[in-house]
Scaffold this motif. Structure first.
Motif, PDB file in Angstrom:
ATOM      1  N   ALA A 117     -38.767 -49.803 -21.113  1.00 22.91           N
ATOM      2  CA  ALA A 117     -37.408 -49.302 -20.890  1.00 22.91           C
ATOM      3  C   ALA A 117     -37.228 -47.961 -21.593  1.00 22.91           C
ATOM      4  O   ALA A 117     -38.035 -47.602 -22.441  1.00 22.91           O
ATOM      5  CB  ALA A 117     -36.403 -50.312 -21.446  1.00 22.91           C
ATOM      6  N   GLU A 122     -41.990 -51.837 -29.884  1.00 17.44           N
ATOM      7  CA  GLU A 122     -43.142 -52.619 -30.335  1.00 17.44           C
ATOM      8  C   GLU A 122     -43.954 -53.133 -29.155  1.00 17.44           C
ATOM      9  O   GLU A 122     -45.152 -53.329 -29.264  1.00 17.44           O
ATOM     10  CB  GLU A 122     -42.668 -53.772 -31.224  1.00 17.44           C
ATOM     11  CG  GLU A 122     -42.017 -54.966 -30.524  1.00 17.44           C
ATOM     12  CD  GLU A 122     -40.695 -54.642 -29.833  1.00 17.44           C
ATOM     13  OE1 GLU A 122     -40.142 -53.558 -30.100  1.00 17.44           O
ATOM     14  OE2 GLU A 122     -40.233 -55.440 -29.010  1.00 17.44           O
ATOM     15  N   ARG A 127     -44.210 -48.113 -21.625  1.00 11.93           N
ATOM     16  CA  ARG A 127     -42.888 -48.494 -22.144  1.00 11.93           C
ATOM     17  C   ARG A 127     -42.092 -49.246 -21.089  1.00 11.93           C
ATOM     18  O   ARG A 127     -42.018 -48.820 -19.933  1.00 11.93           O
ATOM     19  CB  ARG A 127     -42.091 -47.237 -22.537  1.00 11.93           C
ATOM     20  CG  ARG A 127     -42.730 -46.394 -23.627  1.00 11.93           C
ATOM     21  CD  ARG A 127     -42.641 -47.078 -24.938  1.00 11.93           C
ATOM     22  NE  ARG A 127     -42.968 -46.167 -26.050  1.00 11.93           N
ATOM     23  CZ  ARG A 127     -43.216 -46.605 -27.284  1.00 11.93           C
ATOM     24  NH1 ARG A 127     -43.203 -47.898 -27.559  1.00 11.93           N
ATOM     25  NH2 ARG A 127     -43.484 -45.740 -28.241  1.00 11.93           N
TER      26      ARG A 127
HETATM   27  P1  CMP Z   1     -41.507 -50.731 -25.332  1.00 15.09           P
HETATM   28  O1  CMP Z   1     -41.776 -51.352 -24.039  1.00 15.09           O
HETATM   29  O2  CMP Z   1     -42.601 -50.199 -26.153  1.00 15.09           O
HETATM   30  O3  CMP Z   1     -40.417 -49.564 -25.081  1.00 15.09           O
HETATM   31  C1  CMP Z   1     -39.106 -49.938 -24.656  1.00 15.09           C
HETATM   32  C2  CMP Z   1     -38.559 -50.877 -25.715  1.00 15.09           C
HETATM   33  O4  CMP Z   1     -37.279 -51.439 -25.427  1.00 15.09           O
HETATM   34  C3  CMP Z   1     -39.433 -52.107 -25.789  1.00 15.09           C
HETATM   35  O5  CMP Z   1     -40.701 -51.774 -26.251  1.00 15.09           O
HETATM   36  C4  CMP Z   1     -38.577 -53.009 -26.641  1.00 15.09           C
HETATM   37  O6  CMP Z   1     -38.673 -52.681 -27.991  1.00 15.09           O
HETATM   38  C5  CMP Z   1     -37.208 -52.662 -26.161  1.00 15.09           C
HETATM   39  N1  CMP Z   1     -36.752 -53.709 -25.203  1.00 15.09           N
HETATM   40  C6  CMP Z   1     -37.243 -54.002 -24.025  1.00 15.09           C
HETATM   41  N2  CMP Z   1     -36.582 -55.028 -23.482  1.00 15.09           N
HETATM   42  C7  CMP Z   1     -35.649 -55.424 -24.361  1.00 15.09           C
HETATM   43  C8  CMP Z   1     -34.648 -56.424 -24.398  1.00 15.09           C
HETATM   44  N3  CMP Z   1     -34.456 -57.285 -23.406  1.00 15.09           N
HETATM   45  N4  CMP Z   1     -33.850 -56.505 -25.488  1.00 15.09           N
HETATM   46  C9  CMP Z   1     -33.999 -55.621 -26.520  1.00 15.09           C
HETATM   47  N5  CMP Z   1     -34.927 -54.679 -26.521  1.00 15.09           N
HETATM   48  C10 CMP Z   1     -35.765 -54.576 -25.472  1.00 15.09           C
END
Ligand code: CMP
Length: 822
Positions: free
Chosen positions: A782, A771, A780
């Motif tokens: 991660a 999201e 993104r």
């Molecule tokens: P996005 O950056 O679109 O893609 C990578 C996703 O990993 C990010 O959105 C989040 O939905 C999820 N994410 C990133 N950091 C965390 C976190 N600390 N805990 C859980 N989910 C995460």
């Protein structure tokens, strides 16, 4: 001249009888069979020249042979398809493909170069026309594998060497015939063909032939499984295939008949093999072996018969020309084999071929039936001037005889000189261990038998002493081979285990445990692992085993179809294949652990078999993990398969029971037939593999996400339309760090891991991710990877914006989670 059918029968069967009687003679004399046939044929030919009118049966027989009039068409249309189909059918297609680059290079480029060198040197030395000499060059450059391959078999030469030599001659027969046709056309019509036009024509004919054979064989493979289990029908159809592909290609489509037959046989040997039952395959290869043997025996003896008349007018001048031809042909072969083959290896266009192998290929390039058939074609064509006919016939015959009587008998010597007839050190060590084990076993049994029968002690001792001595010398041999390390033993063991595994896989196919598709896939895997072991030993084994358990490439396409177009059938089929494949793999590894390894342990020694045990355990564990994740995702389907397996075992047991009762005359044939009929229906029902339902309906998936569950039916309906179901494979990266964001994901079942540097955050059913990139319009944060199978609902960015606009409560809930994660 009227030839009575009784004469033809007498001539053919008489010759065949003489030919096969020469086989034991050749074995006894340790002399190549085909060469002996040609020699006896020559003697026959001479006898025909001198004794025209012997009385009685012998005279009739000789006359019948003489009147059989072997023509080029007989050789090309009757013998060649059989010879070519038989040897291509027996070839290991995968191994052939491994070396296809050097083989095609030798067969096409090599033949053209050789024809050119021979052609120009003969033109220069004899003053005969250039095109005639090039024609001669084409004819004498077609190698014939029969004699060499037989020698290889006797000496137990390395398999790759056999494939190189056999592959080359299969393909270069076609090249020679095509080149011959082009050049003969030029000579008889007087038209010139330009080089580019010639190359174009050549490619058309060559590849056209391949295509014809491929299509015909693939069609047959489609039909075969539908014909019921009547081996006679299937075997006969392959015989028709061999000849029909040849005739359709050569006669109707004017492309290469040899290539058509070769490619048809290669398709039969690979795809066709798994379209019919192993028993049928067995009778098929036996029948072809017989056909090939007859064709070979007859052709060599018949070729011998015509030789004396072809050479009748040869004089000193012809002998000198022949020497020039021999020199030029061998110089050309040396240039190709010692010059061009290594160049290709250096350019990494082909695998390396060792110097010893190349020397055997150089000396083993024998010429045979095809060369003589083409020479006969020149003789029979009245459009050729008489002096051209005589020149070509004499030169070709002389050259074929030279390779048969000089090269062939000296091949075993060359091979032992190069050490190619020896066992590898490890094989020798195994032989010694097997021998020691078996001698010990026999010695003990002998002692027991002697005691049981009260044989007098001195006789017993005498008999046992013989074994003691042999045992001692076998053990001595083992001591000499102490140098082999554990890794080498494990490698030998792995190769043997893989051979065993191949048998088990075929067994599974025979008993209906695995489908043709999955069987093919598994046989391919075994070859990959074998290659891995050969190239990198234990590490190669582990690597290939792991690769085989990963999801094959087809899944990419299947997932794409599912995600883009909602097409689930293909994905479901691949997953059902994977169920089948993993279940069979698990069974095989179990059998290897339980039966095969304990049998091999005494031969390989404790250390090596411990190593093998560990490797098999690792493999079993990997398979178990893969099976578990699949079963967790589709437990219902797993149960259905287990039930089906049990039913199948029960069916087999029942049918075996009926067989025994019939054999013991407990039941009559009628009763047996009735009982078998009842089994037949159940068997047909079981042969249909149950469909795997992926259950990827959006409604079902949405109902599993608590986030939406409280929204009320109407809003759920609205949301369902926006969400697209998607299945993810274990370890698949759903999101890659740094990418642009196009969608966010809700986990309906399974779990996914967010990879934040060292940290791994597990998200489970009901959670969402992806999201942040949509809210922040940023890359993104991660990588998110599926852990096991994982069902997701995908919300693309446009729908995401719409959803959030229309549902402020959802918007704030998602934003709150995103805020927490920042
Ligand atoms: P996005 O950056 O679109 O893609 C990578 C996703 O990993 C990010 O959105 C989040 O939905 C999820 N994410 C990133 N950091 C965390 C976190 N600390 N805990 C859980 N989910 C995460």
């Amino acid at each position: 001249m009227v030839v009575h059918i009784s004469e033809t029968v007498l001539g053919l069967t008489g010759l065949l009888a003489i030919a096969v009687l020469l086989l034991p003679v050749a074995r006894r004399l340790n002399f190549p069979y085909t060469v002996l046939l040609a020699a006896v044929g020559c003697i026959f030919g001479l006898a025909l020249e001198v004794s025209q009118s012997l009385p009685g049966f012998i005279g009739d027989f000789l006359q019948a042979v003489e009147r059989m009039e072997i023509t080029a068409e007989t050789v090309l249309f009757i013998f060649l398809p059989a010879l070519v189909f038989e040897s291509a059918l027996a070839i290991d297609v995968r191994r052939l493909m491994d070396d296809i680059a050097p083989i095609l290079m030798l067969a096409v480029l090599g033949l053209l170069i050789s024809a050119a060198i021979v052609g120009f040197s003969m033109h220069w030395m004899t003053g005969a026309g250039l095109v005639v000499c090039l024609l001669l060059g084409a004819i004498v450059s077609a190698t014939d594998p029969v004699a060499v391959v037989a020698i290889f078999k006797d000496l137990g030469a390395p398999k790759r060497l056999g494939i190189l030599v056999e592959g080359e001659s299969l393909f270069n027969d076609a090249t020679a015939i095509v080149l011959f046709t082009i050049l003969a056309g030029m000579l008889t019509s007087g038209e010139e063909v330009g080089v580019l036009q010639g190359i174009w024509q050549f490619l058309l004919v060559f590849l056209g032939g391949v295509l014809v054979g491929y299509i015909m064989a693939r069609l047959l493979c489609l039909v075969l499984p539908k014909l019921g289990d009547v081996p006679l029908v299937k075997v006969t159809l392959t015989i028709s295939l061999a000849y029909l592909s040849f005739v359709v290609a050569e006669h109707y489509l004017h492309v290469s008949g040899v290539m058509a037959t070769v490619s048809a046989a290669l398709v039969m040997g690979s795809v066709g093999r798994t379209s019919i039952s192993p028993e049928t395959w067995h009778s098929l290869s036996e029948t072809w072996e017989v056909i090939g043997f007859w064709a070979n025996s007859l052709i060599f003896i018949l070729v011998g018969v015509v030789v004396p008349s072809l050479l009748a007018e040869a004089g000193w001048q012809e002998l000198v020309w022949l020497l020039v031809l021999i020199g030029a042909a061998f110089a050309a072969r040396a240039l190709i084999i010692y010059g061009i083959v290594p160049m290709f290896s250096r350019l990494r266009l082909a695998a390396n071929v060792s110097l010893a192998y190349r020397s055997v290929m150089f000396w083993g390039g024998l010429r045979g039936a095809v060369s003589l058939a083409l020479a006969l074609a020149v003789l029979e064509n009245p459009k050729f001037p008489a002096e051209v006919q005589n020149f070509v016939a004499m030169m070709v015959t002389g050259f074929v005889l030279f390779t048969l009587f000089v090269n062939a008998p000296t091949m075993p010597m060359l091979m032992s000189l190069l050490g190619l007839d020896k066992l590898s050190i490890a094989d020798e060590a195994i032989r010694n261990r097997v021998m020691a084990l078996s001698l010990t076993h026999i010695r003990n049994k002998l002692a027991k038998a002697a005691a049981g029968q009260n044989v007098s002690a001195d006789l017993t001792d005498e008999a046992l002493a013989v074994y003691d001595r042999r045992l001692q010398s076998a053990e001595q041999g083992m001591e000499d081979l102490q140098g082999i390390d554990r890794e080498e033993w494990v490698r030998v063991g792995l190769t043997a285990l893989l051979g065993r595994e191949r048998k088990l896989v075929m067994n599974h196919y025979a008993t209906g445990v695995t489908s043709p598709n999955v069987t093919r896939q598994r046989l391919g895997h075994i070859e990959n692992v074998l290659d891995g072991v050969k190239a990198h030993g234990i590490e190669g084994y582990q690597r290939s085993v792991r690769r085989n358990l990963s999801f094959p490439r087809q899944f990419k396409l299947a997932l794409l179809l599912q995600r883009r177009f909602g097409h689930v059938r293909y994905l479901a089929r691949l997953l059902a294949d994977r169920f089948e494949f993993l279940a069979a793999a698990k069974m095989v590894v179990g059998q290897l652990q339980e039966h095969s390894l304990p049998q091999m342990a005494p031969i390989l020694g404790k250390e090596a078999s411990d190593g093998l045990t560990e490797l098999l355990e690792q493999r079993a564990q990997m398979i178990d993990e893969a099976v578990d994740s699949l079963h967790r995702q589709y437990p219902e389907y797993a149960r259905t398969l287990e039930k089906r397996y049990l039913e199948r075992v029960a069916l087999r047991l029942e049918s075996k029971d009926f067989d025994t009762m019939l054999a013991d005359s407990v039941i009559s044939q009628e009763v047996y037939n009735r009982l078998s009929d009842s089994l037949g229906d159940r068997r047909t029902a079981l042969d249909q593999r149950p469909r795997l339902d992926l259950g990827l309906e959006p409604e079902r998936l949405v109902s599993k996400v608590p986030f939406f569950a409280d929204l009320g039916e109407e809003r759920i309906c609205q949301i369902v339309r926006l969400l697209k179901p998607s299945l993810c494979l274990p370890d698949e990266a759903v999101i890659e760090k740094g990418d642009d964001g196009h969608a966010m994901y809700f986990i309906s079942s399974g779990s996914a891991a967010v990879e934040l540097g060292e940290q791994r955050i597990l998200l489970g059913s009901g959670d969402f991710f992806g999201e942040m990139a949509l809210i922040d319009h940023a890359p993104r944060k991660a990588t998110v990877r599926a852990v096991g199978f994982c069902e997701l609902l995908v919300l693309y960015v446009n729908d995401f914006n719409r959803l959030l606009q229309e549902n402020p409560d959802i918007k704030s809930a998602i934003e709150a989670v995103a805020e927490q994660r920042r």
